[in-house]
Design a protein around this motif. Structure first.
Motif, mmCIF file in Angstrom:
data_model
loop_
_atom_site.group_PDB
_atom_site.id
_atom_site.type_symbol
_atom_site.label_atom_id
_atom_site.label_comp_id
_atom_site.label_asym_id
_atom_site.label_seq_id
_atom_site.Cartn_x
_atom_site.Cartn_y
_atom_site.Cartn_z
ATOM 1 N N ASP A 15 86.975 71.915 -21.321
ATOM 2 C CA ASP A 15 86.305 71.966 -20.032
ATOM 3 C C ASP A 15 86.788 73.127 -19.171
ATOM 4 N N ASP A 16 87.700 73.926 -19.675
ATOM 5 C CA ASP A 16 88.219 75.084 -18.948
ATOM 6 C C ASP A 16 88.326 76.250 -19.935
ATOM 7 N N PRO A 17 87.173 76.799 -20.347
ATOM 8 C CA PRO A 17 87.219 77.869 -21.348
ATOM 9 C C PRO A 17 87.851 79.146 -20.797
ATOM 10 N N LYS A 18 88.445 79.900 -21.693
ATOM 11 C CA LYS A 18 89.064 81.165 -21.321
ATOM 12 C C LYS A 18 87.970 82.140 -20.871
ATOM 13 N N PRO A 19 88.180 82.826 -19.750
ATOM 14 C CA PRO A 19 87.187 83.818 -19.305
ATOM 15 C C PRO A 19 87.004 84.907 -20.358
ATOM 16 N N GLN A 20 85.801 85.406 -20.459
ATOM 17 C CA GLN A 20 85.490 86.470 -21.412
ATOM 18 C C GLN A 20 85.326 87.784 -20.659
ATOM 19 N N PRO A 21 85.832 88.870 -21.231
ATOM 20 C CA PRO A 21 85.694 90.161 -20.549
ATOM 21 C C PRO A 21 84.234 90.605 -20.528
ATOM 22 N N PRO A 22 83.880 91.393 -19.528
ATOM 23 C CA PRO A 22 82.512 91.899 -19.488
ATOM 24 C C PRO A 22 82.294 92.918 -20.603
ATOM 25 N N GLU A 23 81.054 93.085 -20.983
ATOM 26 C CA GLU A 23 80.728 94.066 -22.018
ATOM 27 C C GLU A 23 80.743 95.460 -21.398
ATOM 28 N N ARG A 24 81.449 96.365 -22.034
ATOM 29 C CA ARG A 24 81.541 97.736 -21.535
ATOM 30 C C ARG A 24 80.204 98.431 -21.775
ATOM 31 N N PRO A 25 79.721 99.160 -20.767
ATOM 32 C CA PRO A 25 78.479 99.914 -20.979
ATOM 33 C C PRO A 25 78.690 100.982 -22.047
ATOM 34 N N GLY A 26 77.651 101.271 -22.771
ATOM 35 C CA GLY A 26 77.724 102.344 -23.748
ATOM 36 C C GLY A 26 77.785 103.690 -23.046
ATOM 37 N N ASP A 27 78.374 104.670 -23.706
ATOM 38 C CA ASP A 27 78.481 105.998 -23.102
ATOM 39 C C ASP A 27 77.101 106.564 -22.755
ATOM 40 N N ASN A 28 76.092 106.176 -23.504
ATOM 41 C CA ASN A 28 74.747 106.681 -23.250
ATOM 42 C C ASN A 28 74.074 105.979 -22.072
ATOM 43 N N ASP A 41 81.034 101.966 -12.438
ATOM 44 C CA ASP A 41 81.564 101.357 -11.214
ATOM 45 C C ASP A 41 81.358 99.851 -11.264
ATOM 46 N N PHE A 42 80.158 99.434 -11.662
ATOM 47 C CA PHE A 42 79.876 97.997 -11.795
ATOM 48 C C PHE A 42 80.787 97.373 -12.841
ATOM 49 N N TYR A 43 80.966 98.069 -13.959
ATOM 50 C CA TYR A 43 81.830 97.567 -15.022
ATOM 51 C C TYR A 43 83.264 97.412 -14.523
ATOM 52 N N ASN A 44 83.771 98.410 -13.795
ATOM 53 C CA ASN A 44 85.140 98.330 -13.278
ATOM 54 C C ASN A 44 85.294 97.166 -12.300
ATOM 55 N N ASP A 45 84.267 96.929 -11.475
ATOM 56 C CA ASP A 45 84.302 95.774 -10.564
ATOM 57 C C ASP A 45 84.353 94.473 -11.362
ATOM 58 N N GLU A 46 83.559 94.394 -12.412
ATOM 59 C CA GLU A 46 83.552 93.195 -13.256
ATOM 60 C C GLU A 46 84.885 93.019 -13.980
ATOM 61 N N MET A 47 85.512 94.110 -14.406
ATOM 62 C CA MET A 47 86.826 94.018 -15.053
ATOM 63 C C MET A 47 87.876 93.514 -14.076
ATOM 64 N N ASP A 48 87.811 93.970 -12.819
ATOM 65 C CA ASP A 48 88.748 93.466 -11.806
ATOM 66 C C ASP A 48 88.578 91.966 -11.633
ATOM 67 N N ARG A 49 87.330 91.513 -11.544
ATOM 68 C CA ARG A 49 87.048 90.084 -11.398
ATOM 69 C C ARG A 49 87.542 89.319 -12.627
ATOM 70 N N TYR A 50 87.281 89.866 -13.821
ATOM 71 C CA TYR A 50 87.733 89.236 -15.063
ATOM 72 C C TYR A 50 89.258 89.086 -15.083
ATOM 73 N N ARG A 51 89.980 90.128 -14.698
ATOM 74 C CA ARG A 51 91.445 90.068 -14.700
ATOM 75 C C ARG A 51 91.953 88.984 -13.746
ATOM 76 N N GLN A 52 91.313 88.863 -12.592
ATOM 77 C CA GLN A 52 91.698 87.817 -11.635
ATOM 78 C C GLN A 52 91.418 86.431 -12.215
ATOM 79 N N GLU A 53 90.245 86.265 -12.822
ATOM 80 C CA GLU A 53 89.898 84.970 -13.416
ATOM 81 C C GLU A 53 90.828 84.634 -14.573
#
Length: 69
Positions: A15-28, A41-53
């Motif tokens: 009932d408390d699954p481990k958070p999953q990291p966001p998918e990194r955008p492709g270079d293209n 920028d969006f990805y970095n914001d999501e990574m910050d949120r993921y690290r906190q979670e």
């Protein structure tokens, strides 16, 4: 607990699954034209949120122990 009893092992509960990291955008996916915000920028914001979670999840898991029946 006696010395003969194994120590309780911590474990994640379903009932408390481990958070999953966001998918990194492709270079293209970045157009390289200096967009503000960029997809990275969006990805970095999501990574910050993921690290906190993840940090909060790890703290919760540290307080849980497996109880053998």
């Amino acid at each position: 607990m006696s010395a003969a009893e194994p120590a309780a092992a911590s474990f994640p509960l379903p009932d408390d699954p481990k958070p999953q990291p966001p998918e990194r955008p492709g270079d293209n996916e970045c157009c390289q034209s200096g967009c503000d915000p960029c997809v990275f920028d969006f990805y970095n914001d999501e990574m910050d949120r993921y690290r906190q979670e993840l940090k909060a999840w790890e703290a919760r898991q540290a307080g849980r122990v497996k109880v053998d029946p």
